[in-house]
Design a protein around this motif. Structure first.
Motif, PDB file in Angstrom:
ATOM      1  N   SER A 403       0.714  -0.945   0.024  1.00 54.92           N
ATOM      2  CA  SER A 403       0.017  -0.320   0.339  1.00 54.92           C
ATOM      3  C   SER A 403       1.262   1.380   0.124  1.00 54.92           C
ATOM      4  O   SER A 403       1.371   2.603  -0.993  1.00 54.92           O
ATOM      5  CB  SER A 403      -0.759  -0.084   1.240  1.00 54.92           C
ATOM      6  OG  SER A 403      -1.039   1.377   1.490  1.00 54.92           O
ATOM      7  N   GLU A 404       1.833   1.080   1.050  1.00 57.10           N
ATOM      8  CA  GLU A 404       3.006   2.494   0.749  1.00 57.10           C
ATOM      9  C   GLU A 404       3.400   2.787  -0.338  1.00 57.10           C
ATOM     10  O   GLU A 404       3.808   3.834  -0.369  1.00 57.10           O
ATOM     11  CB  GLU A 404       3.607   2.532   2.425  1.00 57.10           C
ATOM     12  CG  GLU A 404       2.093   2.116   3.825  1.00 57.10           C
ATOM     13  CD  GLU A 404       1.792   3.682   3.698  1.00 57.10           C
ATOM     14  OE1 GLU A 404       2.270   4.504   3.061  1.00 57.10           O
ATOM     15  OE2 GLU A 404       1.195   3.653   4.228  1.00 57.10           O
ATOM     16  N   LEU A 405       4.576   2.108  -0.705  1.00 58.75           N
ATOM     17  CA  LEU A 405       5.334   1.932  -2.148  1.00 58.75           C
ATOM     18  C   LEU A 405       4.109   2.043  -3.314  1.00 58.75           C
ATOM     19  O   LEU A 405       4.353   2.615  -4.277  1.00 58.75           O
ATOM     20  CB  LEU A 405       5.721   0.655  -2.189  1.00 58.75           C
ATOM     21  CG  LEU A 405       6.785  -0.161  -1.314  1.00 58.75           C
ATOM     22  CD1 LEU A 405       7.354  -0.861  -1.410  1.00 58.75           C
ATOM     23  CD2 LEU A 405       7.511   1.273  -1.492  1.00 58.75           C
ATOM     24  N   ARG A 406       2.540   2.110  -3.268  1.00 59.12           N
ATOM     25  CA  ARG A 406       2.136   2.265  -4.675  1.00 59.12           C
ATOM     26  C   ARG A 406       1.698   3.701  -3.993  1.00 59.12           C
ATOM     27  O   ARG A 406       0.860   4.225  -5.296  1.00 59.12           O
ATOM     28  CB  ARG A 406       0.819   1.539  -4.104  1.00 59.12           C
ATOM     29  CG  ARG A 406      -0.368   1.298  -4.857  1.00 59.12           C
ATOM     30  CD  ARG A 406      -0.916   0.433  -5.367  1.00 59.12           C
ATOM     31  NE  ARG A 406      -2.068   0.168  -4.633  1.00 59.12           N
ATOM     32  CZ  ARG A 406      -2.131  -0.802  -3.380  1.00 59.12           C
ATOM     33  NH1 ARG A 406      -1.068  -2.166  -3.436  1.00 59.12           N
ATOM     34  NH2 ARG A 406      -2.517  -1.265  -1.984  1.00 59.12           N
ATOM     35  N   LYS A 407       1.861   4.259  -3.404  1.00 60.22           N
ATOM     36  CA  LYS A 407       1.742   5.808  -2.902  1.00 60.22           C
ATOM     37  C   LYS A 407       2.636   6.057  -3.424  1.00 60.22           C
ATOM     38  O   LYS A 407       2.547   7.693  -4.426  1.00 60.22           O
ATOM     39  CB  LYS A 407       1.495   6.103  -1.761  1.00 60.22           C
ATOM     40  CG  LYS A 407      -0.081   5.636  -0.460  1.00 60.22           C
ATOM     41  CD  LYS A 407      -0.043   6.336   0.860  1.00 60.22           C
ATOM     42  CE  LYS A 407      -1.245   5.813   1.309  1.00 60.22           C
ATOM     43  NZ  LYS A 407      -1.226   6.035   2.956  1.00 60.22           N
ATOM     44  N   LEU A 408       4.151   5.516  -3.270  1.00 61.43           N
ATOM     45  CA  LEU A 408       4.976   6.086  -3.475  1.00 61.43           C
ATOM     46  C   LEU A 408       4.396   6.421  -6.293  1.00 61.43           C
ATOM     47  O   LEU A 408       5.405   7.320  -6.262  1.00 61.43           O
ATOM     48  CB  LEU A 408       6.075   6.095  -2.655  1.00 61.43           C
ATOM     49  CG  LEU A 408       6.560   6.548  -1.577  1.00 61.43           C
ATOM     50  CD1 LEU A 408       8.066   5.363  -1.431  1.00 61.43           C
ATOM     51  CD2 LEU A 408       7.158   7.576  -2.106  1.00 61.43           C
ATOM     52  N   SER A 409       4.397   5.213  -5.775  1.00 63.41           N
ATOM     53  CA  SER A 409       4.913   4.850  -7.376  1.00 63.41           C
ATOM     54  C   SER A 409       3.425   5.861  -8.047  1.00 63.41           C
ATOM     55  O   SER A 409       4.264   6.413  -9.170  1.00 63.41           O
ATOM     56  CB  SER A 409       4.287   3.183  -7.131  1.00 63.41           C
ATOM     57  OG  SER A 409       2.304   2.881  -7.648  1.00 63.41           O
ATOM     58  N   LYS A 410       2.753   6.763  -7.122  1.00 60.93           N
ATOM     59  CA  LYS A 410       1.924   7.470  -7.809  1.00 60.93           C
ATOM     60  C   LYS A 410       1.961   8.461  -7.513  1.00 60.93           C
ATOM     61  O   LYS A 410       1.281   9.756  -9.047  1.00 60.93           O
ATOM     62  CB  LYS A 410       0.169   7.193  -7.150  1.00 60.93           C
ATOM     63  CG  LYS A 410      -0.309   5.640  -7.656  1.00 60.93           C
ATOM     64  CD  LYS A 410      -1.559   6.166  -6.300  1.00 60.93           C
ATOM     65  CE  LYS A 410      -2.766   4.468  -6.866  1.00 60.93           C
ATOM     66  NZ  LYS A 410      -3.162   4.191  -5.908  1.00 60.93           N
ATOM     67  N   SER A 411       3.365   8.703  -6.965  1.00 64.48           N
ATOM     68  CA  SER A 411       3.641  10.418  -7.493  1.00 64.48           C
ATOM     69  C   SER A 411       4.781  10.763  -8.212  1.00 64.48           C
ATOM     70  O   SER A 411       4.836  10.043  -8.978  1.00 64.48           O
ATOM     71  CB  SER A 411       4.754  10.580  -5.445  1.00 64.48           C
ATOM     72  OG  SER A 411       5.015  11.798  -5.743  1.00 64.48           O
ATOM     73  N   PRO A 412       3.461  12.343  -8.960  1.00 66.29           N
ATOM     74  CA  PRO A 412       4.617  12.037 -10.241  1.00 66.29           C
ATOM     75  C   PRO A 412       5.782  12.971  -9.636  1.00 66.29           C
ATOM     76  O   PRO A 412       7.225  13.018 -10.437  1.00 66.29           O
ATOM     77  CB  PRO A 412       3.632  13.632 -10.491  1.00 66.29           C
ATOM     78  CG  PRO A 412       3.182  14.132  -9.573  1.00 66.29           C
ATOM     79  CD  PRO A 412       2.910  12.806  -8.504  1.00 66.29           C
ATOM     80  N   ASP A 413       5.744  13.049  -8.139  1.00 66.98           N
ATOM     81  CA  ASP A 413       7.769  14.232  -8.321  1.00 66.98           C
ATOM     82  C   ASP A 413       8.141  13.672  -7.955  1.00 66.98           C
ATOM     83  O   ASP A 413       8.100  13.357  -6.314  1.00 66.98           O
ATOM     84  CB  ASP A 413       7.753  14.916  -8.213  1.00 66.98           C
ATOM     85  CG  ASP A 413       9.266  16.098  -7.530  1.00 66.98           C
ATOM     86  OD1 ASP A 413       9.870  15.154  -8.863  1.00 66.98           O
ATOM     87  OD2 ASP A 413       8.742  16.563  -6.599  1.00 66.98           O
ATOM     88  N   LYS A 414       8.799  12.096  -7.492  1.00 68.95           N
ATOM     89  CA  LYS A 414       9.159  11.357  -6.103  1.00 68.95           C
ATOM     90  C   LYS A 414      10.443  11.833  -5.862  1.00 68.95           C
ATOM     91  O   LYS A 414      11.743  10.251  -5.951  1.00 68.95           O
ATOM     92  CB  LYS A 414       9.119   9.689  -7.223  1.00 68.95           C
ATOM     93  CG  LYS A 414       8.388   8.597  -7.200  1.00 68.95           C
ATOM     94  CD  LYS A 414       7.884   7.503  -7.867  1.00 68.95           C
ATOM     95  CE  LYS A 414       8.876   7.221  -9.074  1.00 68.95           C
ATOM     96  NZ  LYS A 414       7.812   7.742 -10.212  1.00 68.95           N
ATOM     97  N   ASP A 415      10.715  12.726  -5.672  1.00 70.28           N
ATOM     98  CA  ASP A 415      11.774  13.328  -4.868  1.00 70.28           C
ATOM     99  C   ASP A 415      11.954  12.941  -3.190  1.00 70.28           C
ATOM    100  O   ASP A 415      11.249  12.477  -2.543  1.00 70.28           O
ATOM    101  CB  ASP A 415      12.243  14.834  -5.498  1.00 70.28           C
ATOM    102  CG  ASP A 415      11.405  15.690  -4.254  1.00 70.28           C
ATOM    103  OD1 ASP A 415       9.911  15.111  -3.383  1.00 70.28           O
ATOM    104  OD2 ASP A 415      11.297  16.492  -4.659  1.00 70.28           O
ATOM    105  N   ILE A 416      13.028  13.490  -3.042  1.00 72.25           N
ATOM    106  CA  ILE A 416      13.089  12.680  -1.471  1.00 72.25           C
ATOM    107  C   ILE A 416      12.423  12.707  -0.659  1.00 72.25           C
ATOM    108  O   ILE A 416      11.933  12.491   0.236  1.00 72.25           O
ATOM    109  CB  ILE A 416      14.722  13.020  -1.105  1.00 72.25           C
ATOM    110  CG1 ILE A 416      14.833  13.091   0.640  1.00 72.25           C
ATOM    111  CG2 ILE A 416      14.719  14.854  -1.102  1.00 72.25           C
ATOM    112  CD1 ILE A 416      15.728  13.157   1.255  1.00 72.25           C
ATOM    113  N   ASN A 417      11.457  14.557  -0.664  1.00 69.67           N
ATOM    114  CA  ASN A 417      10.416  14.799   0.091  1.00 69.67           C
ATOM    115  C   ASN A 417       9.094  14.207   0.235  1.00 69.67           C
ATOM    116  O   ASN A 417       9.005  14.085   0.866  1.00 69.67           O
ATOM    117  CB  ASN A 417      10.293  16.630  -0.496  1.00 69.67           C
ATOM    118  CG  ASN A 417       8.741  17.473   0.844  1.00 69.67           C
ATOM    119  OD1 ASN A 417       9.842  17.412   1.502  1.00 69.67           O
ATOM    120  ND2 ASN A 417       8.397  17.168  -0.040  1.00 69.67           N
TER     121      ASN A 417
END
Length: 857
Positions: A403-417
Motif C-alpha cells: 500500500s505505501e509503495l503504491r502511494k509512492l509510485s503514484k507520485s509524479p515527483d518522486k523526490d526525497i520530500n
C-alpha cells in the motif's frame, strides 16, 4: 584503533607496594568521581613474569596512560614490560602518556640512577632475563623519563592529583563523535578524503577541503568519521555543526567563534563581543597551533572568512574540512584547495542500509524481495531517505508495504520530500501536530521544554516523541531534539502548502514577515493554531528594522489559537490586546496592555517575565499588564514572572493546579503568601528576590514540591513547618546572608538530595539531629542527601556531621572557607572540600576516603 573503540579512558601503570594504599587509592577515587573510567591492574592476580594478553589489550584500548614512577618501579619486570608496551602504543597508536615521578627525580628514571640503577644492574646480571628485553627497558625508561609530567613529593599529593584530573579532563574533552548506528559505505569515503588531504600538499601546509553533495547524502556523517579518525594528530580539534543555521541567528557567528576558541584553548573562555574581534582572536591565538577544524553545513563565504580566514589563520599542518550543499560556494571559493563530491550509495550499500533500518534483528521472510528492492529504488541511494523509509516500514506486514509503495509510485515527483512525507502520512493526528510544531518552532530546543509546552497544549508528548524518534524523523542530542534539515523543510512545506499565498490561512506562523503582515493588517483566520516568533535574523532586520505593530483586535479572528510565543521581539501596541479564549500557552516577555479572554479556562502556561506587573493576587491584578483574576484560569500550571522588578506582592495560596512558579530577580518583591497551600506545586524559584525577608508557613503536607530555590533572598529563618515539604529534593539557600540557622525539623526531609547553604555568611550553626542515634530506625535524618554545600559560611564547629546515621548517602561535603579549628567526621564521602579553612589544625577521619583537601599547616 579508532578512538571511538577505546574501552578505557585511562590506564594506570604502577608498582603496587609503593603506591597502592596511598597515592593510587586517592588518585583512583578522584578519577572515579569525575566519571573517568580507569583500568588499575590487580597485582595479586598476576601469574608468572610475562605480561598477560588481557593487560596488553587494556593498554591498547585506553586513551591515556598514567605511569607512576616510584622508588621500586624498575625492580618489577612486569612494570617494565607494561612500560615497553605503553611506549610502543605511544609511537604507533598515538597513545597519550603522562608520567608521575612519585618521590623520585626524573633524571633517576632517565639515567638509571639510585634505585633505578640498582634495579637495572640486577636485571642485567640475572641469567634468566633476556638481555634484549633489558636493553628495551633501558630505552623506554629514558624515553618516558624525558616526558613532561608531575613531580610528587611529601605533602603535595592532593595538589598533584587535582592537577592530573584537570589535565585529563582537557584530553578527554575531545571525545569521539557519534557517527551512525550503521555506518555502511562510510569507511571507504573517509579513506579517500584523508588520502586526498595527505597527497595534495606537504604535511606542513595548511589545507582546506570541501565535501560537497545534496541534502541527505551523508556529508555530515562522513565529516564526523573523518574527525574521529584523525583528531588525535592535532593540537586542537573541533567539529562546528550547523554553521548555516547558527550563523543566521542574531549573534550566531560570534557564538561559533566563541565555541571554536573555547574548545581549542581550554580551559580559557575568551570574551568575544563582535565578529571582527572574534576573527582577530582566532588569528592571533591559533596561528601557531596545528588545528583540525570541521565546518559543517556552510552556505556563504563569509562563514569561511570569519571562522577560518580562508584557511590561513592556523599553524602548519592544519586541516579544515567544509561540508556544503551549495555548488556555487564550491566553484567560486578561492579558499578551498580541493573538493570531494559525495555521491549517493551504490546499490549493495543502499540495500544493506535499508535492510538494517527496516528489519534490524528480525527476519525478512515475511516481505518479498521485489518489495524491498522497490523501496530501495524509491530512496534513490540517499542515506536519509533509506533510513526514514526503512524505519517507517519496520514491523509492517506485506500488504502494508504494498500500500505505501503504491502511494509512492503514484507520485509524479518522486523526490526525497515525497519519500520523507510517506513517513509523516503514516502518523496519527496528534503525532502529526507534534511533528509539525517541532519542525516549525522547536528544533534544537530542550526535550524538557518541548514536553512542557506541548503537554500544556493537550498532546501526549512523551509517546509522540518516542514514535517520531522510532520513525527517524527526529533524533535526541544532549537533551535536545534535532532533525535533519530536509525533514524540517518537509514539515514546514506541509504547513506552507495549507495556503501558499495567504499566511493567515495556515496553521502555524514563524516567519517575521508573515507574522508582521497578519498582526498589522488583521489578516488571520481560525486556521491559525500557533504563532512562535524569535528575534529576527540580522538580514531580516536590515529589511524590516521597525517594530511589529499589533492592533487590539489582531487576535480576534484566531479563535483556535492555542500557542503564542514572542521571544525578544520588539512589539508596539495600540492599546490593550485581547487574546482568544482557546489559548493554552502564552510567552510574551515585556508584555504591556494584555488581556486574556475572561471566559478562558484552558490557559496552562503563562510567561510574562520582565513585564511591569505590580501585584499578583487571587483578585484583579492592578498593573499596566492587566491579568484577570487568576482563579479564572483553573488549569494554569506554569507561571513565569522572572525579572518583574515592579512586582511587590504575590498571593497564590489557593491555586490548586499550579506546578511551576518562577519569580527570579523580582527585586522588589516583599510580600509572599503567609501560608502556602498550592498543593500541586512542583518547583518554586525565588532566587534573587533580595527584599523577601520571610518565607511562607506550610500548614499541611505538600506531596509534589521537589525544588525550592531561595538563593540571594533576605530571609532570616525557615519555618519549622518546612518538614511538610515531604517530597523536596533540592533546597537552594545560597547567598542568604541574613540566614543564621535552620530548624531541626529539616532532618525530617527524607527525600532531600541537595542542600546548598554556600555563601550564607551569617550562618553560624547547623542544627543537630536531636533523635537518639541508638534508636535510629531509618525514618529520620537525610536518608538521600548526597550533596551538602556549606562553603563560605561562619561555622566554627561541625558536630552535626559526627552522626553518620543522619547522612548515610552523602558523597560531597563542602566546608571551604569556614572558621573550623578541628574536624572529626565518620561520614563516608568521596569529596570532602576544606580549602581556605585557615584555622583548621587537626583533622580526624574514621574512614579513609578523603579527596580534594588542601594541605594544612
Amino acid at each position: 584503533m579508532d578512538s571511538s573503540e577505546k574501552n578505557y579512558h585511562v590506564f594506570v601503570s604502577f608498582r603496587g607496594t609503593d603506591v597502592r594504599n596511598n597515592f593510587l587509592r586517592d588518585l583512583y577515587a578522584a578519577l572515579k568521581q569525575e566519571g573517568i573510567y580507569t583500568f588499575v591492574d590487580s597485582e595479586e592476580l598476576r601469574k608468572g613474569e610475562q605480561i598477560s594478553p588481557a593487560l596488553m589489550r587494556a593498554i591498547e584500548e585506553s586513551r591515556v596512560t598514567i605511569i607512576i614512577f616510584s622508588e621500586d618501579y624498575a625492580s618489577s619486570p612486569w612494570c617494565l614490560d607494561e612500560l615497553a608496551k605503553i611506549m610502543e602504543c605511544k609511537a604507533q597508536k598515538e597513545l597519550i602518556v603522562l608520567p608521575v615521578f612519585y618521590k623520585v627525580e626524573p633524571r633517576e628514571v632517565r639515567r638509571g640512577r639510585k634505585g633505578y640503577g640498582i634495579a637495572m644492574t640486577k636485571h642485567e646480571k640475572d641469567p634468566e632475563k633476556d638481555q634484549k628485553s633489558v636493553e628495551t627497558w633501558k630505552k623506554v625508561l629514558f624515553e618516558a623519563g624525558s616526558l613532561s609530567g608531575w613531580a610528587c613529593n611529601d605533602g603535595d599529593e592532593a595538589e598533584v592529583i587535582q592537577s592530573i584530573v584537570k589535565e585529563l579532563l582537557i584530553h578527554l574533552e575531545r571525545t569521539p563523535l557519534h557517527v551512525a548506528e550503521y555506518p555502511v559505505g562510510i569507511d571507504s569515503r573517509v579513506e579517500k578524503i584523508i588520502s586526498l588531504s595527505q597527497k595534495k600538499l606537504d604535511d606542513d601546509d595548511t589545507l582546506m577541503i570541501g565535501i560537497w553533495g545534496s541534502g541527505g547524502v551523508g556529508k555530515t556523517t562522513i565529516a564526523k568519521a573523518i574527525y574521529n579518525a584523525i583528531e588525535s594528530q592535532f593540537q586542537g580539534a573541533i567539529f562546528l555543526e550547523r554553521v548555516r543555521e547558527t550563523s543566521n541567528k542574531c549573534g550566531g557567528l560570534v557564538e561559533l567563534q566563541k565555541r571554536l576558541l573555547s574548545q581549542i584553548l581550554p580551559p580559557k573562555h575568551l570574551a568575544v563581543y563582535s565578529v571582527a574581534e572574534g576573527a582577530s582572536l582566532i588569528k592571533e591565538r591559533l596561528c601557531c597551533k596545528k588545528v583540525l577544524l570541521i565546518l559543517d553545513d556552510v552556505d556563504h563565504s563569509c562563514q569561511l572568512d570569519t571562522l577560518a580566514g580562508g584557511g590561513n589563520w592556523f599553524g602548519k599542518g592544519s586541516r579544515i574540512f567544509v561540508t556544503t550543499r551549495d555548488k556555487r560556494l564550491v566553484v567560486s571559493s578561492h579558499c578551498l584547495n580541493c573538493v570531494y563530491p559525495v555521491k549517493t550509495l551504490e546499490d549493495d550499500d543502499a540495500l544493506a542500509l535499508f535492510v538494517w533500518h527496516a528489519f534490524q534483528n528480525s527476519e525478512k521472510s515475511g516481505i518479498r524481495k521485489d518489495l524491498i528492492n522497490r523501496a530501495v529504488h524509491y530512496a534513490s541511494g540517499l542515506p536519509l531517505a533509506l533510513e526514514v523509509l526503512g524505519s517507517f516500514l519496520r514491523g509492517r506486514n506485506e500488504p502494508a508495504w504494498e500500500s505505501e509503495l503504491r502511494k509512492l509510485s503514484k507520485s509524479p515527483d518522486k523526490d526525497i520530500n515525497q519519500v520523507l512525507k510517506i513517513s509523516f502520512d503514516g502518523l496519527e493526528n496528534d503525532q502529526k501536530e507534534i511533528f509539525l510544531d517541532i519542525a516549525c518552532f522547536f528544533k534544537g530546543q530542550s526535550i524538557e521544554y518541548i514536553k512542557k509546552v506541548l503537554d500544556g497544549c493537550g498532546f501526549e508528548t512523551t509517546i509522540g516523541i518516542e514514535i517520531l524518534f522510532e520513525r527517524s524523523l527526529i533524533r535526541k542530542e544532549h537533551g535536545t531534539l534535532q532533525m535533519h534539515d530536509l525533514v524540517q523543510l518537509m514539515g514546514q512545506n506541509i504547513v506552507y502548502q495549507e495556503c501558499p499565498h495567504d499566511p493567515g490561512k495556515r496553521s502555524r506562523l514563524w516567519l517575521f514577515e508573515d507574522v508582521q503582515d497578519i498582526l498589522c493588517e488583521d489578516m488571520a483566520t481560525n486556521a491559525v493554531r500557533a504563532i512562535v516568533l524569535d528575534l529576527p535574523a540580522p538580514k531580516v532586520r536590515a529589511v524590516n528594522p521597525e517594530e511589529i505593530s499589533i492592533c487590539p483586535d489582531a487576535f480576534g479572528n484566531m479563535k483556535m489559537l492555542r500557542m503564542l510565543i514572542f521571544i525578544e521581539v520588539h512589539i508596539s501596541l495600540q492599546g490593550p490586546v485581547y487574546l482568544p479564549n482557546n489559548l493554552r500557552w502564552l510567552e510574551w516577555p515585556n508584555a504591556l496592555f494584555l488581556e486574556c479572554g475572561f471566559g478562558s479556562k484552558k490557559l496552562v502556561g503563562l510567561d510574562i517575565q520582565k513585564s511591569h506587573i505590580r501585584h499578583l493576587t487571587q483578585t484583579q491584578c492592578k498593573s499596566l499588564v492587566s491579568v484577570p483574576d487568576l482563579s479564572s484560569f483553573p488549569n494554569l500550571e506554569s507561571l513565569n514572572l522572572d525579572g518583574c522588578k515592579s512586582l511587590v506582592e504575590v498571593q497564590l495560596e489557593c491555586h490548586k493546579n499550579l506546578k511551576f512558579l518562577s519569580l527570579q530577580f523580582c527585586s522588589n518583591l516583599s510580600k509572599f503568601p503567609h501560608t502556602l497551600k498550592a498543593t500541586s506545586l512542583q518547583a518554586l524559584n525565588l532566587f534573587g528576590c533580595s527584599k523577601l525577608e520571610k518565607f511562607s508557613n506550610i500548614p499541611e503536607k505538600m506531596e509534589h514540591l521537589e525544588e525550592l530555590d531561595l538563593g540571594w533572598t533576605a530571609i532570616k529563618e525557615l519555618p519549622a513547618s518546612i518538614e511538610n515539604l515531604v517530597s523536596v529534593k533540592i533546597i537552594i539557600l545560597r547567598k542568604c546572608k541574613r540566614l543564621a540557622m535552620l530548624p531541626s525539623s529539616v532532618y525530617k526531609l527524607q527525600n532531600l538530595e541537595h542542600l546548598n547553604l554556600g555563601g550564607c555568611s551569617n550562618f553560624v550553626k547547623f542544627p543537630e539531629n536531636l533523635e537518639d542515634s541508638s534508636n535510629f530506625n531509618g525514618n529520620l535524618g537525610f536518608r538521600n542527601l548526597y550533596r551538602l554545600d556549606l562553603y563560605d559560611c561562619n561555622l566554627s564547629e561541625v558536630k552535626f556531621i559526627e552522626n553518620s546515621f543522619s547522612f548515610p548517602k552523602l558523597e560531597r561535603l563542602d566546608l571551604s572557607g569556614n572558621k573550623l579549628t578541628h574536624l572529626l567526621t565518620s561520614i563516608y564521602t568521596y569529596d570532602l572540600f576544606i580549602p581556605k579553612c585557615k584555622q583548621l589544625r587537626k583533622i580526624h577521619r574514621l574512614l579513609p576516603m578523603c579527596m580534594c583537601y588542601e594541605h594544612m599547616v
